[in-house]
Write a protein that holds these residues in place. Structure first.
Motif, PDB file in Angstrom:
ATOM      1  N   LEU A   4     -19.994  62.972  21.456  1.00  0.00           N
ATOM      2  CA  LEU A   4     -20.715  63.509  22.608  1.00  0.00           C
ATOM      3  C   LEU A   4     -22.169  63.056  22.593  1.00  0.00           C
ATOM      4  O   LEU A   4     -22.712  62.635  23.621  1.00  0.00           O
ATOM      5  CB  LEU A   4     -20.634  65.039  22.608  1.00  0.00           C
ATOM      6  CG  LEU A   4     -21.447  65.764  23.690  1.00  0.00           C
ATOM      7  CD1 LEU A   4     -20.941  65.397  25.076  1.00  0.00           C
ATOM      8  CD2 LEU A   4     -21.392  67.270  23.475  1.00  0.00           C
ATOM      9  N   ARG A   5     -22.808  63.139  21.424  1.00  0.00           N
ATOM     10  CA  ARG A   5     -24.199  62.705  21.314  1.00  0.00           C
ATOM     11  C   ARG A   5     -24.338  61.222  21.638  1.00  0.00           C
ATOM     12  O   ARG A   5     -25.244  60.812  22.371  1.00  0.00           O
ATOM     13  CB  ARG A   5     -24.722  62.982  19.901  1.00  0.00           C
ATOM     14  CG  ARG A   5     -24.934  64.441  19.590  1.00  0.00           C
ATOM     15  CD  ARG A   5     -25.812  64.594  18.362  1.00  0.00           C
ATOM     16  NE  ARG A   5     -25.200  63.992  17.186  1.00  0.00           N
ATOM     17  CZ  ARG A   5     -24.452  64.656  16.311  1.00  0.00           C
ATOM     18  NH1 ARG A   5     -24.225  65.946  16.497  1.00  0.00           N
ATOM     19  NH2 ARG A   5     -23.933  64.050  15.271  1.00  0.00           N
ATOM     20  N   LEU A   7     -22.323  59.260  23.439  1.00  0.00           N
ATOM     21  CA  LEU A   7     -22.097  58.997  24.863  1.00  0.00           C
ATOM     22  C   LEU A   7     -23.289  59.428  25.706  1.00  0.00           C
ATOM     23  O   LEU A   7     -23.698  58.719  26.642  1.00  0.00           O
ATOM     24  CB  LEU A   7     -20.834  59.726  25.327  1.00  0.00           C
ATOM     25  CG  LEU A   7     -19.492  59.122  24.904  1.00  0.00           C
ATOM     26  CD1 LEU A   7     -18.337  60.022  25.345  1.00  0.00           C
ATOM     27  CD2 LEU A   7     -19.327  57.724  25.506  1.00  0.00           C
ATOM     28  N   THR A   8     -23.867  60.591  25.391  1.00  0.00           N
ATOM     29  CA  THR A   8     -25.018  61.078  26.156  1.00  0.00           C
ATOM     30  C   THR A   8     -26.206  60.136  26.016  1.00  0.00           C
ATOM     31  O   THR A   8     -26.884  59.815  27.003  1.00  0.00           O
ATOM     32  CB  THR A   8     -25.411  62.491  25.686  1.00  0.00           C
ATOM     33  OG1 THR A   8     -24.285  63.362  25.829  1.00  0.00           O
ATOM     34  CG2 THR A   8     -26.567  63.031  26.503  1.00  0.00           C
ATOM     35  N   LEU A  51     -23.004  61.647  33.238  1.00  0.00           N
ATOM     36  CA  LEU A  51     -23.997  62.428  32.497  1.00  0.00           C
ATOM     37  C   LEU A  51     -23.874  63.915  32.836  1.00  0.00           C
ATOM     38  O   LEU A  51     -24.022  64.781  31.956  1.00  0.00           O
ATOM     39  CB  LEU A  51     -25.398  61.926  32.826  1.00  0.00           C
ATOM     40  CG  LEU A  51     -26.546  62.524  32.000  1.00  0.00           C
ATOM     41  CD1 LEU A  51     -26.378  62.185  30.523  1.00  0.00           C
ATOM     42  CD2 LEU A  51     -27.899  62.031  32.504  1.00  0.00           C
ATOM     43  N   MET A  54     -21.039  65.295  30.867  1.00  0.00           N
ATOM     44  CA  MET A  54     -21.467  65.535  29.490  1.00  0.00           C
ATOM     45  C   MET A  54     -22.253  66.843  29.391  1.00  0.00           C
ATOM     46  O   MET A  54     -22.144  67.587  28.413  1.00  0.00           O
ATOM     47  CB  MET A  54     -22.333  64.377  28.994  1.00  0.00           C
ATOM     48  CG  MET A  54     -21.607  63.047  28.826  1.00  0.00           C
ATOM     49  SD  MET A  54     -20.319  63.058  27.551  1.00  0.00           S
ATOM     50  CE  MET A  54     -18.856  63.194  28.588  1.00  0.00           C
ATOM     51  N   PHE A  57     -19.833  69.723  29.494  1.00  0.00           N
ATOM     52  CA  PHE A  57     -19.148  69.813  28.205  1.00  0.00           C
ATOM     53  C   PHE A  57     -20.061  70.432  27.144  1.00  0.00           C
ATOM     54  O   PHE A  57     -19.625  71.244  26.318  1.00  0.00           O
ATOM     55  CB  PHE A  57     -18.695  68.419  27.765  1.00  0.00           C
ATOM     56  CG  PHE A  57     -17.862  68.426  26.522  1.00  0.00           C
ATOM     57  CD1 PHE A  57     -16.521  68.776  26.575  1.00  0.00           C
ATOM     58  CD2 PHE A  57     -18.413  68.091  25.290  1.00  0.00           C
ATOM     59  CE1 PHE A  57     -15.743  68.794  25.419  1.00  0.00           C
ATOM     60  CE2 PHE A  57     -17.652  68.103  24.131  1.00  0.00           C
ATOM     61  CZ  PHE A  57     -16.308  68.458  24.201  1.00  0.00           C
ATOM     62  N   ALA A  58     -21.342  70.065  27.182  1.00  0.00           N
ATOM     63  CA  ALA A  58     -22.295  70.618  26.216  1.00  0.00           C
ATOM     64  C   ALA A  58     -22.483  72.113  26.426  1.00  0.00           C
ATOM     65  O   ALA A  58     -22.615  72.871  25.454  1.00  0.00           O
ATOM     66  CB  ALA A  58     -23.632  69.895  26.333  1.00  0.00           C
TER      67      ALA A  58
END
Length: 663
Positions: A4-5, A7-8, A51, A54, A57-58
């Motif tokens: 995740l980090r 991709l962000t 984005l 993401m 999701f976060a």
């Protein structure tokens, strides 16, 4: 979580690179090319969508509902992006041209020739232009309109920053016919995206205030340290003085009387002393010439041009232009040198379109200076102000006083020297001077004097111009210096390590103001800038830049000293700086929506402000970005991130341009 980090970070980096590329495409090929290639391209919209995904999701992964204000902040950002998408899909703009006495119920969308109908009709009853008193400078444009809507008649006055809103349509005063009997209105239709975006802005502001309030309640006192930086070596350069020469003009006593005469400038009434000062600064780059005041110089050119045409006082900075004109005795030329023996004007051929840049630009600048001299010799430069337009003698006295007072450059020198002394080792501070006063007490008194003096200058400028000084680049730097100097003064007791860095950065802001323009002229604003939102937007943005400048210098100090206090201060300053930058950007969007119909138009200044926001938002996420917990990585990143601020403020103005190039 690592995925995740990653991709962000990749998505954010791609967006930053794409937006930066868009500004350079605009510089090379125009705004339409940048919009088609980048900003409205499907892949660019998809990047924002990814984005946003993401972000959702976060929110779920980190269970942000446990921290209400943080959850509200992220939801508001998602709503802003959703509002932008709705505006992109459902809104459109166009123009409406009405002649006085005529009625129209249609408009033409941008880039099309097919008219669209309005659910009501508009009639132009009267159009008028309001001018600045005593000058020919337009101050405002008024379209007095009658709106006919299903049997109802509504009277409306459309002018700059005062729109007509009806059934989701908004009408803005844009232009007018030369004969003043017709108006051109911008029509904006955005029924879904705009309301959602404005609600999201409000939620964003509320969430940022909530986060800051909770931080203040939980904040512990900063650890104090007795470690002080090593001394910085200061070199003081002497400035050469010009020897006074005997040149025919009025004496100093008569010149002082003439300075108080009130004249009409381009956009306001001013003392003749100010006009003469602007005249000399434009030609010579300095406020005096060989011991003569600016008023004496202007009087000399007006009364005895034959004696002044051989004075080397026309500054030509471009070396190539000087070589083409055969001027080999420094940067200054005489008026006579710009004409051949048979009287031909030697500069005019160099202003042609075929002349390569930047030689042509320098020739045009020189041509403007020659035109200014010719206006003075013909008696066209000085226009007495009408009796009913004159200002009070108190304001005249204030302006003449302001012209004579030392300003940005001396203040920079004093601020820098004082900041260096504040960096001196602690041992020196313990020596007693002047009986009960310590050196540090004297330094704090000097700091108080500098801050009060600059504040007085700023408010004096405000009084003279009749508006808050935030209308151009140098004025915003003066405001930034004001913020930093007050930060330095107020930090003496609570955060003493912040005092010297804030003072030094305030000094550099004064230096930039000086270099941007020898002394920024006090004048009116173009009609579109005459909005209270301008003051709020610019002041908030410049305060954010001031704080980001402090984080930069504090990071430099940490890299030199490794003092933990600098890390603590930098992290404390970063969040309010980012929040203020966010607020400033969205206040600017509201102002844009009120002024010209689109709250976001992908102008280069807007784009780089958004890039700066994204760059500085990353180090706030220390929980999801563990590398930012390392002081070394963090400070190096903050130091490099300041490039985005510099490019937003200076690079866009001088390299790219755009609607905000006046800022």
């Amino acid at each position: 979580m690592k995925t995740l980090r990653t991709l962000t970070l990749i998505l954010t980096s791609l967006l930053i690179v794409a937006m930066a590329a868009g500004t350079f495409i605009e510089r090379a090929h125009g705004h339409d090319a940048a919009t088609a290639t980048i900003y409205h391209a499907w892949w660019f919209i998809a990047l924002w969508g990814a984005l946003s995904a993401m972000g959702v999701f976060a929110i779920v992964k980190w269970k942000m509902w446990r921290r209400f204000w943080l959850l509200l902040l992220h939801i508001s950002l998602l709503l802003i992006l959703l509002g932008a998408l709705l505006s992109h899909l459902t809104s459109h703009q166009g123009s409406l041209h009405i002649r006085q006495g005529n009625t129209a119920d249609y408009y033409f969308p941008t880039n099309t020739d097919q008219a669209l109908s309005l659910p009501f009709s508009l009639r132009l009853d009267t159009f008028m232009v309001a001018y600045t008193t005593g000058t020919g400078m337009p101050r405002d444009f008024h379209s007095q309109i009658s709106v006919f809507d299903k049997g109802d008649t509504l009277k409306a006055d459309i002018r700059m920053n005062h729109i007509l809103s009806r059934r989701g349509y908004r009408f803005y005063q844009t232009s007018y016919d030369p004969d003043l009997r017709g108006t051109i209105l911008t029509v904006s239709y955005d029924p879904w995206g705009l309301p959602l975006t404005y609600v999201a802005y409000a939620l964003l502001g509320l969430s940022m205030m909530g986060i800051m309030a909770s931080k203040l309640l939980k904040r512990r006192k900063a650890n104090k340290s007795d470690k002080i930086l090593a001394a910085i070596v200061l070199t003081i350069c002497t400035l050469p003085l010009h020897a006074r020469q005997s040149i025919p003009t009025v004496n100093a006593k008569e010149a002082a009387k003439m300075e108080r005469l009130q004249v009409s400038g381009e956009d306001r009434v001013m003392p003749l002393g100010t006009l003469s000062r602007d005249f000399l600064l434009t030609l010579y780059g300095k406020p005096s010439y060989r011991g003569l005041t600016a008023m004496q110089v202007l009087a000399g050119w007006t009364l005895r041009p034959d004696a002044w045409k051989d004075q080397p006082m026309i500054r030509i900075k471009n070396q190539t232009l000087r070589q083409r004109l055969g001027i080999n005795d420094g940067q200054y030329a005489t008026f006579a040198q710009l004409f051949s023996a048979n009287g031909n004007y030697r500069v005019e051929p160099l202003t042609a379109d075929t002349t390569p840049e930047p030689l042509r630009k320098a020739a045009i600048e020189l041509d403007e200076k020659v035109g200014l001299i010719l206006m003075a010799t013909r008696g066209e430069l000085v226009r007495p102000a009408p009796t009913d337009a004159k200002v009070s003698e108190t304001r005249v006295t204030a302006e003449l006083l302001y012209n004579r007072l030392p300003k940005s450059l001396p203040l920079f020198i004093c601020s820098f020297m004082l900041a260096v002394l504040l960096f001196l080792p602690q041992g020196i501070k313990e020596k007693r001077l002047f009986r009960s006063l310590q050196l540090k007490d004297l330094l704090h008194i000097a700091l108080f004097v500098i801050v009060v003096y600059h504040t007085a200058l700023y408010f004096l400028r405000w009084y003279i111009g009749g508006r808050i000084p935030l209308g151009n680049g140098p004025e915003t730097m003066l405001f930034m210096a004001l913020c930093l100097l007050w930060t330095s003064l107020l930090s003496i007791k609570r955060q003493p390590l912040l005092t010297a860095p804030a003072l030094m950065m305030g000094g550099f802001a004064l230096l930039v103001a000086h270099l941007s323009e020898s002394q920024p002229r006090i004048g009116g604003l173009m009609p579109v800038l005459q909005s209270p939102l301008l003051t709020i937007h610019v002041s908030v943005i410049m305060t954010a830049y001031a704080l980001l400048a402090l984080t930069c210098i504090l990071s430099v100090l940490w890299l030199i000293t490794r003092q933990d206090e600098f890390t603590t201060l930098t992290r404390r300053l970063l969040m309010p700086a980012v929040f203020l930058l966010s607020a400033g950007i969205f206040l600017g969007a509201v102002w844009a929506g009120v002024s010209w119909g689109a709250y976001w138009s992908w102008d280069p200044k807007e784009v780089w402000a958004l890039i700066t926001l994204l760059v500085y938002a990353l180090p706030l996420h220390t929980q999801s970005l563990p590398t930012m917990r390392s002081p070394r990585v963090y400070h190096i990143y903050i130091l490099c991130a300041f490039f985005a601020v510099l490019f937003t403020y200076f690079g866009v103005n001088y390299l790219i341009g755009g609607m905000h190039s006046y800022a």
